[in-house]
Each structure stands twice: as structure tokens, then as C-alpha cells.
Write an enzyme that holds these catalytic residues in place. Structure first.
Site, mmCIF file in Angstrom:
data_model
loop_
_atom_site.group_PDB
_atom_site.id
_atom_site.type_symbol
_atom_site.label_atom_id
_atom_site.label_comp_id
_atom_site.label_asym_id
_atom_site.label_seq_id
_atom_site.Cartn_x
_atom_site.Cartn_y
_atom_site.Cartn_z
ATOM 1 N N LYS A 74 0.846 -1.203 0.000
ATOM 2 C CA LYS A 74 0.000 0.000 0.000
ATOM 3 C C LYS A 74 0.877 1.247 0.000
ATOM 4 C CE LYS A 74 -3.764 2.034 2.790
ATOM 5 N NZ LYS A 74 -4.614 1.860 3.984
ATOM 6 N N SER A 149 -9.611 1.944 3.186
ATOM 7 C CA SER A 149 -8.726 2.644 2.284
ATOM 8 C C SER A 149 -7.739 1.726 1.554
ATOM 9 C CB SER A 149 -7.952 3.715 3.065
ATOM 10 O OG SER A 149 -7.089 3.118 4.012
ATOM 11 N N SER A 173 -9.609 -0.370 7.486
ATOM 12 C CA SER A 173 -9.139 -0.285 6.107
ATOM 13 C C SER A 173 -8.559 -1.553 5.514
ATOM 14 C CB SER A 173 -8.096 0.827 5.980
ATOM 15 O OG SER A 173 -8.771 2.043 5.871
HETATM 16 N N1 GLN Z 1 -12.823 4.409 6.856
HETATM 17 C C1 GLN Z 1 -12.041 4.746 8.007
HETATM 18 C C2 GLN Z 1 -11.555 6.170 7.914
HETATM 19 O O1 GLN Z 1 -11.762 6.772 6.893
HETATM 20 C C3 GLN Z 1 -10.916 3.779 8.174
HETATM 21 C C4 GLN Z 1 -9.670 4.153 7.515
HETATM 22 C C5 GLN Z 1 -8.502 3.273 7.837
HETATM 23 O O2 GLN Z 1 -8.627 2.245 8.492
HETATM 24 N N2 GLN Z 1 -7.331 3.719 7.392
HETATM 25 O O3 GLN Z 1 -11.016 6.694 8.837
#
Ligand code: GLN
Length: 471
Positions: A74, A149, A173
Site C-alpha cells: 500500500k 482505504s 481499512s
Molecule cells: N474508513 C475509516 C476512515 O476513513 C478507516 C480508515 C482506515 O482504516 N485507514 O477513517
């Protein structure tokens, strides 16, 4: 798809070479370009590395534990002399000076990195749409999001471009995209894996996680990545068990808890709800006990998460000023104007929204009312979860209240997207490990999963459960 154990024995028996396998992955990357998975592909480099390993195999030379494991990374995890941008304009063309400890440990054991993959900017988002590189698409239906994400990490495995993907999980995410693409996704205990070299979003929440189709590679990679790192003072010196071993021990009947409030939540999609009820019945019929437990704090979870993570993000992201590295606007007359112009041009709308919210909840006059209160709720959540694990082995929960949605569908409604995090953020608020597993396919044609949580530093329980569930 073959798991890492099968790949390693096939390579040793010369059924095929690693060069052939790598060539197949590279072809898949070529043929799936429209899904927008990769930001960078290290094709020349990985071909050379595969050749060296093939030569070692032919000569019977010793190899690292992860030989044959091809991974995607990532775009928030640093690798020396490779571009890393957190999918943000502010880090445009930035090259890392060092490699993240967790990634280095895999490389030292002969895992090969095939490329960097897309994500939501700084890990902020649930659909991989919030990226300077544009959205990544779900391989099951390219009109749909793969989640986020770590959306592209998920699709890189789903589409067969690599064996395993590294993602990061601040509030779901890794697990949510794993659910939307039919994969296993592990968020380890906070402190289990070093965060050194992981671009920070919410430092007290972030963990590097893994996405894969099989338990064997998840367990092996965790074995290698886990453990204390002097470069990350929040990594914990807690014994690392043999996770691969945990896959081969047979599962005993488990005491599984689920939250009535979670299953009966008005926002939960009816088909996903029914699938969970059926799952609970199935687990019961296999000899486990599944008990409903009360969790009246459920509706506080999302506000608490967004109060605390935006606070941490606002301080973490204050370092990006475009002065020493990153995006710089031309023709500004003084320092303030220059930094303002750099940050205005570099950050996306969603990132700015979070910096502003975070600065607000930390500001004098509001600190106690928001940040202080959220910290107290975090403590209460932790106490309640600890209490439950005093009695139960696992907590079972949905991952997302809704199935994967169409690209663009929720772009104009950030709060709706935040609310979709209701089931995933708990594990990060309390620091416990959580694993996403595939469950079923929704009538919209996209996959969805469920997750299990266990006590801190007991990932082996999750892996063992998954192996048993999968067999
Ligand atoms: N959807 C969550 C956020 O936007 C989780 C993001 C993540 O785990 N990096 O904060």
C-alpha cells in the site's frame, strides 16, 4: 489459488520456476490495468530477483522463509528509494529514504515486492475513491468500489496480480476491503507489528495489516513481521507464537459472543443481517456456543473514532509543509503564503475536512468537551471489551452494514461513509486484533464478509478459527 506452502513445494520440486510465476503476475497486472490497482510496478527488479532465487533453488542454496511470496504494498508503507505518496498530492514524487521495518523483515526472508498500490489519501476513506490517482475498481464488477482505504491492496490479490498484500488499518481499512472482495484481512493487535515506516494517520490506531486468499501466507507473513522493533516505541515486546503452527492444531469448541445491538442495528442491510444469523446457527451446530451480549456503547463508537483520529491526524499531518520535500507551489511572497499554498494544493478535500475537525476538537475551549470526552469513552469501550474477553474467546461482528457500493454513489455524503465504519472501528479503539473472513455474495453481485475479534496478542486464535471455518 495455491497457497504459499503449495507454491514453495512446487518451486522446490521444479514444477515451475519463480520467474514463470512472476511473469504470470506481471501479465495479470497488464491485463487488469483498467482496475487502477498499481501506482508503480517494479517489473525489471522483480524479474531479476526471481531469477536469483531460481538459481539458488537449482543449486540447493538456503532460502528465506518467505521465498516464493510475491506481495503488493500500500502507498503508505515506505520502501527505500521507492516512491511513496499516501495517494496524496502533497507527497507527489516523494521517494523514501528507508524501508518500513515490517516490510524489511519480509524482504530479508526473500519475499518479493511487485509494486506499490493505490489507496485513499493518507488512509482516509472507505472506498479508495479519495486518491490523486483516481478510484480503484472492484474486480468482481468494475462499476463498484472495492472498499478502502486499502482498496487496491485487496484488488491486487482478488485479481491475481500477487499472492499477498500489505495494507494498513486505522479503523477497518484492511477488513472492509477484504470483505468487499472475498478475502481474509487481518488487523493485528496494536503494537504487534512495528509502525516504523508506515505513514501516520492516527498513531494510536494504525497497524499494518495483511490481505490474502489463504491462511497459510497470512500466518507466515505475520510470523515474520511481528515483534518488537527498537525504531517503534509503541511496538510491544510480547512473545511471538508460531502462527503457522496455529493453523494445524484442531479447533476446540469456542465461546463466541455477538452484540445484539450490532445484529439488530437499523442500519444493517437485511441480507447481511440474515447471513449473520445463519452463520451463528451454523457455528452453534458445529459445537460452538454463540451468545448475545449487550453493548450499549455501539452508537458512541463512530463519533469517538472520528473525534480521536481527526485529532491525531491534524497533528500528524502538520509536518507536510512542502518546504523540504513534497509539493511546492511557485511564486509565493512569504513563508506563510507558501505553506498555505502548498497545503491547499496538496491535500484533498477529505483530508482538509479531517485536519479542520481535528484542530477544532483539540482547540482551547473545546478540548474537554470533545477530545477529553472521547478519550473517556475509549476507556469505557476498552473496559467493556476486556470484560467480554474474560468470558468469551471471540466476538463476532459484521464488517460493514452495507454491501460494496457503486463508485461515486457516496462521494457527496461523507457522514454516510463515516457511519459505514460502525463495526470496524471498535477493534482499533480498543487495540484488539480482528480478522475479516468471507461470508457470502450480496444480491448486488458483490461479496461481503464477517469479522472476529479476540484478546490482545492472541492472533493465533483468529487464524485457527479461520482455518477451521475455511476447511
Ligand atoms: N474508513 C475509516 C476512515 O476513513 C478507516 C480508515 C482506515 O482504516 N485507514 O477513517
Amino acid at each position: 489459488m495455491q497457497d504459499i506452502t503449495a507454491i514453495q513445494s512446487a518451486l522446490r520440486n521444479q514444477e515451475y520456476s519463480l520467474s514463470t510465476l512472476v511473469a504470470q503476475y506481471l501479465e495479470r497486472i497488464e491485463s487488469t490495468q483498467s482496475l487502477n490497482i498499481y501506482i508503480d510496478v517494479y517489473d525489471t527488479e522483480i524479474k531479476e530477483q526471481a531469477k536469483i532465487i531460481d538459481e539458488k533453488l537449482a543449486a540447493n542454496h538456503p532460502l528465506g522463509r518467505c521465498f516464493g511470496m510475491v506481495i503488493s504494498v500500500k502507498d503508505v508503507i515506505c520502501q527505500k528509494e521507492k516512491k511513496v505518496t499516501a495517494a496524496s498530492g502533497i507527497l507527489q514524487n516523494f521517494e523514501s529514504l528507508y524501508t518500513a521495518t515490517a516490510l524489511q523483515r519480509l524482504i530479508d526472508e526473500d519475499a518479493l515486492v511487485i509494486g506499490k498500490v493505490n489507496c485513499d489519501q493518507f488512509g482516509m476513506g472507505s472506498s479508495n475513491e479519495n486518491s490523486v490517482y483516481g478510484p480503484t475498481r472492484n474486480a468482481d464488477n468494475d462499476q463498484y468500489t472495492p472498499g478502502g482505504s486499502s482498496g487496491a491492496s485487496a484488488v491486487s490479490v482478488q485479481a491475481g496480480t500477487c499472492l499477498l498484500a500489505l495494507g494498513s488499518d486505522t479503523g477497518g481499512s484492511v477488513r472492509q476491503p477484504a470483505g468487499f472482495t472475498g478475502l481474509f484481512g487481518l488487523k493485528p493487535t496494536y503494537g504487534r507489528i512495528s509502525r516504523y515506516g508506515l505513514i501516520a494517520y492516527g498513531s494510536s490506531f494504525d497497524q499494518i495489516g495483511l490481505l490474502g486468499k489463504n491462511m497459510a501466507e497470512l500466518a507466515l507473513a505475520l510470523n515474520v513481521m511481528a515483534g518488537m522493533d527498537p525504531m517503534d516505541p509503541t511496538s510491544v515486546d510480547h512473545q511471538v507464537p508460531d502462527y503457522s503452527q496455529a493453523l494445524s492444531t484442531s479447533s476446540k469448541p469456542l465461546k463466541i459472543a455477538f452484540f445484539k445491538e450490532a445484529i439488530n442495528h437499523e442500519g444493517l442491510d437485511p441480507q447481511i443481517k440474515t447471513a449473520h444469523e445463519n452463520l451463528i446457527q451454523k457455528l452453534e451446530s458445529q459445537g460452538h456456543t454463540c451468545s448475545p451480549v449487550g453493548f450499549d456503547l455501539l452508537d458512541y463508537i463512530v463519533p469517538t473514532y472520528y473525534t480521536l483520529t481527526t485529532a491525531e491526524a491534524s497533528t500528524n499531518l502538520s509536518r507536510y509543509d512542502g518546504l523540504r520535500y513534497g509539493h511546492q507551489e511557485k511564486g509565493q511572497k512569504d513563508l506563510t503564503e507558501l505553506v498555505t499554498a502548498n497545503r491547499t494544493a496538496g491535500f484533498s478535500m477529505e483530508v482538509k475536512r479531517r485536519i479542520m475537525l481535528g484542530s477544532f476538537v483539540l482547540s482551547t475551549g473545546y478540548y474537554e468537551a470533545y477530545y477529553g470526552k472521547a478519550q473517556k469513552i475509549r476507556r469505557m469501550l476498552k473496559d467493556r471489551v476486556e470484560e467480554i474477553f474474560g468470558e468469551y474467546d471471540l466476538i463476532l461482528m459484521p464488517i460493514s452494514p452495507m454491501p460494496a457500493w457503486e463508485i461515486g454513489q457516496k462521494r457527496s455524503s461523507p457522514t454516510e461513509m463515516y457511519l459505514a465504519d460502525i463495526y470496524t472501528v471498535l477493534a482499533n479503539l480498543v487495540g484488539n486484533p480482528a480478522l475479516a473472513l468471507p461470508l457470502s455474495t450480496h444480491k448486488n453481485g458483490l461479496k461481503f464478509g464477517f469479522q472476529v475479534l479476540s484478546k490482545g496478542f492472541s492472533e493465533e486464535k483468529l487464524l485457527n478459527f479461520a482455518q477451521y471455518y475455511n476447511s
